[in-house]
Write a protein that holds these residues in place. Sequence first.
Motif, PDB file in Angstrom:
ATOM      1  N   ALA A  50       0.862  -1.188   0.000  1.00  0.00           N
ATOM      2  CA  ALA A  50       0.000   0.000   0.000  1.00  0.00           C
ATOM      3  C   ALA A  50       0.894   1.232   0.000  1.00  0.00           C
ATOM      4  CB  ALA A  50      -0.914   0.000   1.224  1.00  0.00           C
ATOM      5  N   TYR A  52       1.669   5.195  -1.291  1.00  0.00           N
ATOM      6  CA  TYR A  52       1.327   6.479  -1.882  1.00  0.00           C
ATOM      7  C   TYR A  52       2.490   7.028  -2.721  1.00  0.00           C
ATOM      8  CZ  TYR A  52      -2.595   7.034   1.486  1.00  0.00           C
ATOM      9  OH  TYR A  52      -3.749   6.913   2.223  1.00  0.00           O
ATOM     10  N   ASP A  61      -1.233  -3.316  -5.609  1.00  0.00           N
ATOM     11  CA  ASP A  61      -1.051  -2.398  -4.491  1.00  0.00           C
ATOM     12  C   ASP A  61      -2.401  -1.781  -4.151  1.00  0.00           C
ATOM     13  OD1 ASP A  61      -0.513   0.445  -3.354  1.00  0.00           O
ATOM     14  OD2 ASP A  61       1.466  -0.498  -3.214  1.00  0.00           O
ATOM     15  N   LYS A  62      -2.656  -1.601  -2.883  1.00  0.00           N
ATOM     16  CA  LYS A  62      -3.926  -1.066  -2.418  1.00  0.00           C
ATOM     17  C   LYS A  62      -4.233   0.308  -3.018  1.00  0.00           C
ATOM     18  CE  LYS A  62      -6.189   0.525   1.827  1.00  0.00           C
ATOM     19  NZ  LYS A  62      -6.049   0.687   3.295  1.00  0.00           N
ATOM     20  N   MET A  63      -3.194   1.086  -3.307  1.00  0.00           N
ATOM     21  CA  MET A  63      -3.385   2.459  -3.783  1.00  0.00           C
ATOM     22  C   MET A  63      -3.384   2.559  -5.307  1.00  0.00           C
ATOM     23  SD  MET A  63      -3.644   3.756  -0.828  1.00  0.00           S
ATOM     24  CE  MET A  63      -3.105   3.493   0.883  1.00  0.00           C
ATOM     25  N   MET A  66      -5.837   4.959  -6.878  1.00  0.00           N
ATOM     26  CA  MET A  66      -5.654   6.366  -6.494  1.00  0.00           C
ATOM     27  C   MET A  66      -4.468   6.994  -7.212  1.00  0.00           C
ATOM     28  SD  MET A  66      -5.127   7.821  -2.656  1.00  0.00           S
ATOM     29  CE  MET A  66      -4.751   9.548  -2.348  1.00  0.00           C
ATOM     30  N   MET A  67      -3.422   6.202  -7.477  1.00  0.00           N
ATOM     31  CA  MET A  67      -2.197   6.729  -8.082  1.00  0.00           C
ATOM     32  C   MET A  67      -2.306   6.653  -9.603  1.00  0.00           C
ATOM     33  SD  MET A  67      -0.232   7.627  -5.521  1.00  0.00           S
ATOM     34  CE  MET A  67      -1.746   8.233  -4.763  1.00  0.00           C
ATOM     35  N   THR A 391      -5.103  11.437   4.068  1.00  0.00           N
ATOM     36  CA  THR A 391      -5.269   9.999   3.826  1.00  0.00           C
ATOM     37  C   THR A 391      -6.731   9.605   3.957  1.00  0.00           C
ATOM     38  OG1 THR A 391      -5.030   9.195   6.117  1.00  0.00           O
ATOM     39  CG2 THR A 391      -2.995   9.649   4.887  1.00  0.00           C
ATOM     40  N   TYR A 433      -6.069   6.604   6.641  1.00  0.00           N
ATOM     41  CA  TYR A 433      -5.332   5.666   5.796  1.00  0.00           C
ATOM     42  C   TYR A 433      -6.284   4.835   4.936  1.00  0.00           C
ATOM     43  CZ  TYR A 433      -1.509   2.469   4.538  1.00  0.00           C
ATOM     44  OH  TYR A 433      -0.568   1.727   3.862  1.00  0.00           O
ATOM     45  N   GLU A 434      -7.157   5.549   4.229  1.00  0.00           N
ATOM     46  CA  GLU A 434      -8.124   4.924   3.322  1.00  0.00           C
ATOM     47  C   GLU A 434      -8.989   3.897   4.052  1.00  0.00           C
ATOM     48  OE1 GLU A 434      -8.007   6.618   0.587  1.00  0.00           O
ATOM     49  OE2 GLU A 434      -6.071   7.474   1.148  1.00  0.00           O
ATOM     50  N   LEU A 450       0.217  14.242  -0.386  1.00  0.00           N
ATOM     51  CA  LEU A 450      -1.212  14.033  -0.624  1.00  0.00           C
ATOM     52  C   LEU A 450      -1.976  15.352  -0.654  1.00  0.00           C
ATOM     53  CD1 LEU A 450      -1.698  10.889   1.635  1.00  0.00           C
ATOM     54  CD2 LEU A 450      -1.685  10.967  -0.878  1.00  0.00           C
TER      55      LEU A 450
END
Length: 828
Positions: A50, A52, A61-63, A66-67, A391, A433-434, A450
């Motif tokens: 995860a 950022y 990846d968890k993000m 978002m990325m 986050t 954290y999401e 962020l």
Amino acid sequence: MRVSRKLVQTIPGDRYVDLVTDVSKYRIYLMNDHVIRIRCTFDEQFAEEASYTLTMTAWEDKMDAMMEDRRRVEALPALYEDRGTHLLLRTNALRVLIHKEPFAIDITDADGRVLHEDLKERSYVKDKQGRLYHYSTMKDEDYYYGFGEKSGHLNKKKRRLRMHNVDTIGYDSEHTDPLYKHIPFYIKFHGPTQAATGLFYHNSHESAFDMGCERSGYWNKYSYFCADGGELDLFFMYGPQIKDVVRYYTDLTGKTILPTQYSLGYMGSTMYYTELDRDSDKAILSFMDRCRAEGIPCDGFFMSSGYTTGEDGKRYVFNWNHDRFPDPQRFIEQMRSKGAALAPNIKPGMLLTHPLYRSFDEAGAYIRDESGEQSQTDRYWGGQASFVDFTNPKGRQLWKEHLIASFIDLGVTAIWNDNNEYEINNPDALCDYEGEKKHISALRPLLPNLMAHTAKEAIAEAAPGTRPYLVSRAGFAGIQRYAQTWAGDNSTSWHSLKFNVPVILGMGLSGVANQGCDIGGFFGPAPEPELFVRWVQNGIFQPRFSIHSCNTDNTVTEPWMYPSCTPYVREAIRLRYRLVPYFYSLLHEASVEGSPVMRPMVYEFQQDPATWEESFDFMLGRSLLVANVLEKGAETRTVYLPEGCEWIDWHTRERYAGGQTIRKPVAIHSIPMFIRSGAIIPLAPHLQNIHQDRVEELHLLIEPSENASFVLYEDDGVTNRYQNGDYLTTTISVETQRNTVISFTKEGAYPSTVKRVVMELVCKHIAPVGVMLQGRKLPMFLDPSKWEAAEEGWYYDLERTSAKIKYKNCESDYEVTVNFDVKDLISI
């Protein structure tokens, strides 16, 4: 104390290999031939992926969603050979040796030369307090560069460096540590082998590097990284060139975002105007008018936070003070009509007395205390405050709504994120954290990134197609893909002027190509006249060029503050504007390759040992050496000219061999600069305002004694249309054999504004005998005034040993051929 001592199991995975030792687990990815990931945990299992930060991954990846700029690659097969005492993994460029007992990892090149060596019996450690250590051996001939924003000389050997964002107003640029940025990355350069490697620790806990300060006679010389928590997740990069390492690092963490072109202009600023009792808007508009009257170009204004002040004198983000700014939208429109963008100061901390405090608190948009029940408060500018949690999707959304309503809907698309170090002293305060909840101690330096990410999204939503211009004081690895940065609240002194240079150069080696410092000094009394002139002469070479101050003697730092010195300030700023096409092309290069704009000498000349410790002279791009005057009362300037090329004085065109030290006389107007042989430098001689002027005449300064190339970049400078092909790159290539051929190869759909090209060819031995454009002979002039009046042609300036060539710009690819045959006048 838990120390990995023995490899007990090897488990092949899907394009990775897992290693189990007596106390810890490791996962190794061969990302490509030059980049290796080594992930270590002392827990039972690896944490969920995860990040950022990473823009290149080889795993889910968890993000990921978002990325938006994340790129998934396929790692190389992690096939290993069991060599008895060790395992061996290979790429085309590297060998990874995993020693079984004592457990340690070494990395060599394909020829077996050691590039990285763990300190055996002490390589990976976790202490009783939960701190993680990674120990590496070091050699006497090693040099260490990077580490983000750090004070002192460029080489950080024998330094202990703390990774921690903090507001360090008035810092000592030689000694203060830490500063505002947290970038756990460094480059190791080994002199004898000329090999450059990099280590990036993908860990956002507070951490430290010890680069040989600590010493024990029981161990080989070593350095170490120590983090307060998380995992030892490190990426190893092999050059062998320093510029290769920087490219690989920015593949991992992102390239510098292509900025708006106007951001390369002079950006006015001072806290003084926005602290006036009334009519701050008129003061700023008058500043713009004064710039024009003084003949000083200016393209924008960073508006300090006094514009947000409430009736109680405290600063409240998103609040316009109507005594100082009665009609914000009209003010913004007036600034635009004067050719200036406005960048308002934004702070993520909201005082408990803030009119919007309750709405953010009720929405759960702040970082929470350790119980998760209440918003965390802490010391801030003006009193106790809570801090927006970026986050948290709720925090991001609410922040965007107010950013849009207060600024973007009024026409502002330049945002200045300030005081965003998140100095929350409770390490157990909770970030969303999401939705997963995590202590701020694990995430703190990521919040400025962020915050910038959120501003970028807000501009994309409310002003589609507009290119954002974001500035951030704090940041973690990867901040470059969102924002321009600057070196915070520096002090006003000769010492600060000098040591801010290696601070900026170290940031460039750490992936952040677009940055600078407050010109003139932010904190302290007004700079004396000589110091102010020298600072401006230095600042014009920084990608961010802003004179900004909070003077402690009731004065304001302005370009004309010393009328007797204004001509020198004006001359320097006009030189900056001449260099805008070069700067913009270098920032495009940074957005593609990750290259610094201001480059340490060792970046371009790592083969020359005399550059390895150079901290103050630097290269602007590949072609221009800058040796600013940094000492009070200087009458001469000693400059080392690196070997491997020739050097030409910018002002006199005097030529020097490389590999020597020269001494040049200097006066108050002097800006010592040297053109590198093979240089190609595009210039805009008539540019006065980037918003309003079109570059119709492009000058090209070319030194053609060796083969070279340069990519000139053009687009509209303000939109994102370049992402869809609306740009123009012109690759200018010089090939020198019997004749010199300068070719222009174009790509992209953007219609260039350039109507006329004027080339200055710096000649080495003789003048040309003829010049041809696409096979057509250009007329030669003996009288420069007749050349000036002509539409095309060339003449030779004997005093400057330069051929001046001009012609109408060609829309398609073309060549200019310069004939240097000796014309035999006698036999004729």
